[in-house]
Design an enzyme around this catalytic site. Structure first.
Site, mmCIF file in Angstrom:
data_model
loop_
_atom_site.group_PDB
_atom_site.id
_atom_site.type_symbol
_atom_site.label_atom_id
_atom_site.label_comp_id
_atom_site.label_asym_id
_atom_site.label_seq_id
_atom_site.Cartn_x
_atom_site.Cartn_y
_atom_site.Cartn_z
ATOM 1 N N ARG A 104 0.879 -1.184 0.000
ATOM 2 C CA ARG A 104 0.000 0.000 0.000
ATOM 3 C C ARG A 104 0.903 1.216 0.000
ATOM 4 O O ARG A 104 1.712 1.408 0.916
ATOM 5 C CB ARG A 104 -0.903 0.000 1.228
ATOM 6 C CG ARG A 104 -1.533 1.361 1.480
ATOM 7 C CD ARG A 104 -2.657 1.336 2.469
ATOM 8 N NE ARG A 104 -3.825 0.658 1.930
ATOM 9 C CZ ARG A 104 -5.067 0.834 2.396
ATOM 10 N NH1 ARG A 104 -5.301 1.671 3.402
ATOM 11 N NH2 ARG A 104 -6.085 0.200 1.868
ATOM 12 N N HIS A 131 -7.236 0.749 -6.543
ATOM 13 C CA HIS A 131 -7.476 -0.066 -5.340
ATOM 14 C C HIS A 131 -8.204 -1.343 -5.801
ATOM 15 O O HIS A 131 -9.390 -1.547 -5.543
ATOM 16 C CB HIS A 131 -8.322 0.728 -4.342
ATOM 17 C CG HIS A 131 -8.311 0.181 -2.948
ATOM 18 N ND1 HIS A 131 -7.609 -0.947 -2.578
ATOM 19 C CD2 HIS A 131 -8.934 0.612 -1.816
ATOM 20 C CE1 HIS A 131 -7.794 -1.177 -1.292
ATOM 21 N NE2 HIS A 131 -8.594 -0.258 -0.809
ATOM 22 N N GLN A 134 -10.156 -3.802 -3.402
ATOM 23 C CA GLN A 134 -11.426 -3.202 -2.987
ATOM 24 C C GLN A 134 -12.505 -3.417 -4.055
ATOM 25 O O GLN A 134 -13.593 -3.914 -3.778
ATOM 26 C CB GLN A 134 -11.215 -1.696 -2.752
ATOM 27 C CG GLN A 134 -12.464 -0.969 -2.332
ATOM 28 C CD GLN A 134 -12.897 -1.356 -0.929
ATOM 29 O OE1 GLN A 134 -12.106 -1.277 -0.003
ATOM 30 N NE2 GLN A 134 -14.126 -1.780 -0.775
ATOM 31 N N ASP A 226 -17.165 7.428 -1.855
ATOM 32 C CA ASP A 226 -15.894 7.293 -1.132
ATOM 33 C C ASP A 226 -15.538 8.693 -0.614
ATOM 34 O O ASP A 226 -16.163 9.693 -1.000
ATOM 35 C CB ASP A 226 -14.813 6.753 -2.097
ATOM 36 C CG ASP A 226 -13.461 6.520 -1.423
ATOM 37 O OD1 ASP A 226 -13.399 6.453 -0.177
ATOM 38 O OD2 ASP A 226 -12.450 6.406 -2.156
ATOM 39 N N CYS A 266 -16.480 2.179 0.527
ATOM 40 C CA CYS A 266 -15.343 1.288 0.812
ATOM 41 C C CYS A 266 -14.865 1.417 2.244
ATOM 42 O O CYS A 266 -14.187 0.523 2.751
ATOM 43 C CB CYS A 266 -14.210 1.571 -0.164
ATOM 44 S SG CYS A 266 -13.637 3.267 -0.121
ATOM 45 N N ARG A 294 -13.996 -8.261 1.825
ATOM 46 C CA ARG A 294 -12.563 -8.065 1.541
ATOM 47 C C ARG A 294 -11.787 -9.320 1.958
ATOM 48 O O ARG A 294 -10.888 -9.775 1.246
ATOM 49 C CB ARG A 294 -12.015 -6.852 2.310
ATOM 50 C CG ARG A 294 -12.598 -5.500 1.913
ATOM 51 C CD ARG A 294 -12.125 -5.057 0.545
ATOM 52 N NE ARG A 294 -10.676 -5.010 0.434
ATOM 53 C CZ ARG A 294 -9.894 -4.010 0.841
ATOM 54 N NH1 ARG A 294 -10.432 -2.925 1.372
ATOM 55 N NH2 ARG A 294 -8.578 -4.053 0.675
HETATM 56 N N1 CP Z 1 -11.316 0.214 2.298
HETATM 57 C C1 CP Z 1 -10.054 0.109 2.739
HETATM 58 O O1 CP Z 1 -9.123 -0.203 2.001
HETATM 59 O O2 CP Z 1 -9.916 0.377 4.055
HETATM 60 P P1 CP Z 1 -8.536 0.583 4.813
HETATM 61 O O3 CP Z 1 -7.937 1.856 4.276
HETATM 62 O O4 CP Z 1 -8.917 0.691 6.260
HETATM 63 O O5 CP Z 1 -7.648 -0.573 4.527
HETATM 64 N N1 NVA Z 2 -9.836 6.765 -1.779
HETATM 65 C C1 NVA Z 2 -9.471 6.402 -0.431
HETATM 66 C C2 NVA Z 2 -9.732 4.953 -0.211
HETATM 67 C C3 NVA Z 2 -9.411 4.454 1.174
HETATM 68 C C4 NVA Z 2 -9.647 2.993 1.312
HETATM 69 C C5 NVA Z 2 -8.020 6.733 -0.190
HETATM 70 O O1 NVA Z 2 -7.190 6.489 -1.068
HETATM 71 O O2 NVA Z 2 -7.702 7.258 0.882
#
Ligand code: CP
Ligand code: NVA
Length: 310
Positions: A104, A131, A134, A226, A266, A294
């Protein structure tokens, strides 16, 4: 059974059949937690996270445990990616110890570079661009709730961000109709729009883009939003709050939607910004089923990449 190539970086690289195979495996895993419980025996998987996480980190760690493997969480200061040593050297070193990496990070380029130099599987656990774990879980959830994907109309309201991009690929690949409404300055990336439209031509998905959330929700079976400010964009939070005002998923917007329309997010949610409490906590909200999936979908992804399922 071969479902994926070496890595899972984007839904763009999956065939429609790959997605169906992953969903079928997910259904098996969801029915029986013990199924494939030894599949990752002796395998170690690192989670390299440069941003915070609840769902992605915990569901991967638990999923790896349930499949008999070993997860190693590496926080930003552990590797100091690209600063303490190059991504290339990190990838080559970790390939000697591990069987896979879940990453990540900020720039998508880092995900690509890790995958380029690693001999082991790399899974994109969120970049600024995409993502995919997700979106794949989200589409699985829609299929589970609606019993089908073809013929479903899905509305995405808000920021044309990483989650939106991956949902665009997923909808296009699976043939689900998608209405996207974003403020003009926050629309999805042009290249991704073009790629999704090209894929959609082959699968019959209808993808529309507008700057009016009212247009997007009207005939939709599922409404998704989101955060307006994604991780890494915190300095723009105020400017974004101003630009996204009419994109809030609230009672007024939903009065224009089908009364049966399901609500997805999400998470994490910024309650009172992109979505109101009464909607996210309302009877049509499936956000926690979505979060649960997930775990199941990512177990299927791990098995597809590493599990050697016959
Ligand atoms: N939706 C999601 O990826 O959540 P986190 O950022 O908590 O992993
Ligand atoms: N769009 C958001 C998703 C978090 C799971 C971000 O990147 O912060």
């Amino acid at each position: 059974m071969k479902i994926m190539n070496k890595d899972f970086l984007t839904i763009k690289n999956l065939d429609t059949q790959d997605i169906k195979s992953i969903f079928s495996l997910t259904n098996d895993l969801k029915k029986d937690k013990e199924k494939f419980s030894d599949s990752l025996k002796g395998k170690s998987i690192a989670l390299i996270f440069q941003k915070p996480s609840n769902r992605t980190r915990v569901s991967f760690e638990v999923g790896i445990f349930q499949l008999g493997g070993h997860a190693i969480y590496l926080k930003p200061e552990d590797l100091n990616l690209g600063i303490r040593e190059s991504i290339e050297d990190i990838s080559k070193t970790l390939s000697r110890y591990l069987d896979a990496i879940v990453v990540r990070t900020f720039s998508h380029q880092i995900v690509l570079e890790l995958a380029k130099y690693a001999d082991i599987a790399v899974i994109n656990g969120l970049s600024d661009l995409l993502h995919p774990c997700q979106a794949l879980s989200d589409v699985f959830t829609i299929q589970e709730k609606c019993g089908k994907l073809k013929g479903i109309t899905f509305a995405y309201v808000g920021d044309g961000n990483n989650v939106c991009h991956s949902l665009m690929y997923a909808a296009a690949k699976i043939g689900m109709n998608l209405n996207i409404a974003t403020p003009n300055k926050y629309s999805p990336k042009k290249e991704i729009i073009q790629e999704a439209l090209d894929i959609a031509k082959k699968t019959g998905a209808v993808i529309s883009l507008s700057n009016n959330p009212k247009d997007a929700v009207g005939d939709s079976d599922v409404i998704y939003t989101d955060v307006w400010t994604s991780m890494g964009k915190e300095k723009e939070a105020w400017k974004r709050k101003m630009a996204f005002g009419k994109f809030q998923v609230n009672k007024e917007l939903l009065s224009l939607a089908k009364s049966s329309a399901l609500i997805m997010h999400c998470l994490p949610a910024h309650r009172g910004q992109e979505i109101t409490d009464e909607i996210i906590d309302g009877p049509n909200s499936i956000v926690f089923d979505q979060a649960e999936n997930r775990l199941h979908v990512q177990k299927a992804i791990l098995l597809a990449l590493l599990g050697g399922i016959k």
